[in-house]
Design a protein around this motif. Structure first.
Motif, short mmCIF file in Angstrom:
data_model
loop_
_atom_site.label_atom_id
_atom_site.label_comp_id
_atom_site.label_asym_id
_atom_site.label_seq_id
_atom_site.Cartn_x
_atom_site.Cartn_y
_atom_site.Cartn_z
N LYS A 166 0.84 -1.21 0.00
CA LYS A 166 0.00 0.00 0.00
C LYS A 166 0.87 1.25 0.00
N ARG A 167 1.86 1.28 0.87
CA ARG A 167 2.73 2.44 0.94
C ARG A 167 3.52 2.63 -0.35
N SER A 168 4.00 1.54 -0.92
CA SER A 168 4.74 1.63 -2.19
C SER A 168 3.85 2.19 -3.29
N SER A 169 2.61 1.73 -3.34
CA SER A 169 1.67 2.23 -4.35
C SER A 169 1.47 3.73 -4.20
N GLU A 170 1.34 4.19 -2.94
CA GLU A 170 1.13 5.62 -2.69
C GLU A 170 2.34 6.44 -3.13
N LEU A 171 3.54 5.96 -2.81
CA LEU A 171 4.75 6.69 -3.17
C LEU A 171 4.93 6.77 -4.69
N ILE A 172 4.65 5.66 -5.36
CA ILE A 172 4.79 5.63 -6.83
C ILE A 172 3.76 6.54 -7.48
N ALA A 173 2.52 6.51 -6.99
CA ALA A 173 1.47 7.37 -7.55
C ALA A 173 1.81 8.83 -7.36
N ALA A 174 2.35 9.19 -6.17
CA ALA A 174 2.73 10.58 -5.91
C ALA A 174 3.85 11.01 -6.85
N TYR A 175 4.80 10.12 -7.09
CA TYR A 175 5.92 10.42 -7.99
C TYR A 175 5.40 10.63 -9.42
N ASP A 176 4.48 9.75 -9.85
CA ASP A 176 3.95 9.84 -11.21
C ASP A 176 3.16 11.13 -11.42
#
Length: 317
Positions: free
Chosen positions: A305-315
């Motif tokens: 979940k945290r990884s998904s959030e970080l990647i989405a924020a970066y994108d």
């Protein structure tokens, strides 16, 4: 872009060149200044731009056992240089015999006889030849004899990474070893990448519902500190959001350090035997041993979940 391995690969009749020489491990933002300047000047002069680098790293030949962790393999460096507009990359096999070349002989054999240098561009601390006796002053002095010019430019860039230290491959390796992949990305201008072939592991991730690609990394690869990271798993050009684990798998008393990537929300992937790339975007947490498998599963779900959030924020940035 041409990619030559050894002086003998350079075609007969190769014309004048703008040349820059160095290990250029990682092709970080400081390196990009020099390489970009070489490309710019080559276009102005109507000649080719050539980057000369070495394999293995010279330190491994001069001081065996001291090969530094590599930020990028040669193929990756060549891709990055091609993206900067470089016309040719010359990878010189760095042997004990080659290490004995005097600075003058290096200039003649490489820059003059083979690359027909019109201009050589280097950073101020460039050293070459036996015992690193050659410097940019000597390089410039011999230019009047061999009909080339020398341009020295400041490759040093600084930012937040490393507390404001000038960007360098050494600093980048240190930050990666500490798990500061965001600091390393600031220096590189992109997330740090490791590459390798997917091999069969214990397959515990599959049993737990989080099948991972166990990446057998290339020799001397700079691998981040043990922990969990957000990033991407790239296969055949497709970058998939991933939660990445680095470490010995202490939950199961592992001893071998591995890099494993879970492609988030992807099912049925068969990656065994494929060459893949893993890009490290952000640190999520350290490597832990939990009291139970259930606790581990809760943590893994939180990691995803945290990884998904970080990647989405970066994108979105």
């Amino acid at each position: 872009m041409h990619c030559w391995r050894g002086l003998e690969d350079i075609p007969e009749g190769w014309g004048r060149s703008v040349v820059t020489i160095g290990s250029y491990d990682g092709v970080h933002r400081g390196h990009q200044l020099i390489i970009g300047r070489a490309v710019e000047r080559a276009r102005e002069l109507g000649v080719a731009s050539v980057v000369v680098t070495f394999d293995p790293h010279p330190s491994e030949v001069v001081r065996p056992g001291t090969h530094p962790p590599l930020l990028a393999p040669h193929q990756r460096r060549a891709e990055l240089m091609a993206g900067l507009g470089v016309d040719a990359v010359l990878i010189l096999p760095f042997t004990a015999e080659f290490s004995q070349l005097s600075p003058a002989d290096f200039i003649v054999k490489v820059l003059v006889d083979k690359l027909h240098a019109k201009l050589v561009i280097e950073g101020p601390n460039f050293r070459f030849g036996h015992r690193a006796a050659g410097n940019v002053t000597f390089l410039a002095e011999l230019g009047s004899t061999y009909d080339y010019l020398t341009e020295v430019i400041d490759l040093y860039v600084s930012g937040d990474a490393g507390g404001g230290e000038p960007f360098s491959s050494t600093l980048t390796r240190r930050l990666i070893a500490e798990g500061d992949v965001e600091g390393a990305a600031e220096i590189l201008g992109r997330p740090h990448r490791v590459e390798g072939v997917v091999v069969r592991g214990a397959q515990r991730g599959r049993e737990l519902g989080f099948p991972t690609a166990n990446v057998e990394t290339l020799p001397h690869t700079a691998i981040p500190a043990d922990g969990v990271y957000a990033g991407w798993l790239t296969v055949n050009g497709e970058a998939m959001p991933a939660a990445i684990s680095v470490g010995t798998n202490p939950q199961f008393d592992g001893t071998e350090r591995t890099v494993e990537a879970y492609a988030i929300d992807r099912v049925g992937l068969d990656l065994y035997g494929l060459h893949v790339a893993v890009d490290f975007l952000a640190y999520v947490r350290g490597m832990l041993k939990f009291d139970s498998i259930d606790d581990l599963l809760v943590a893994m779900a939180a990691d995803v979940k945290r990884s998904s959030e970080l990647i989405a924020a970066y994108d979105r940035a």
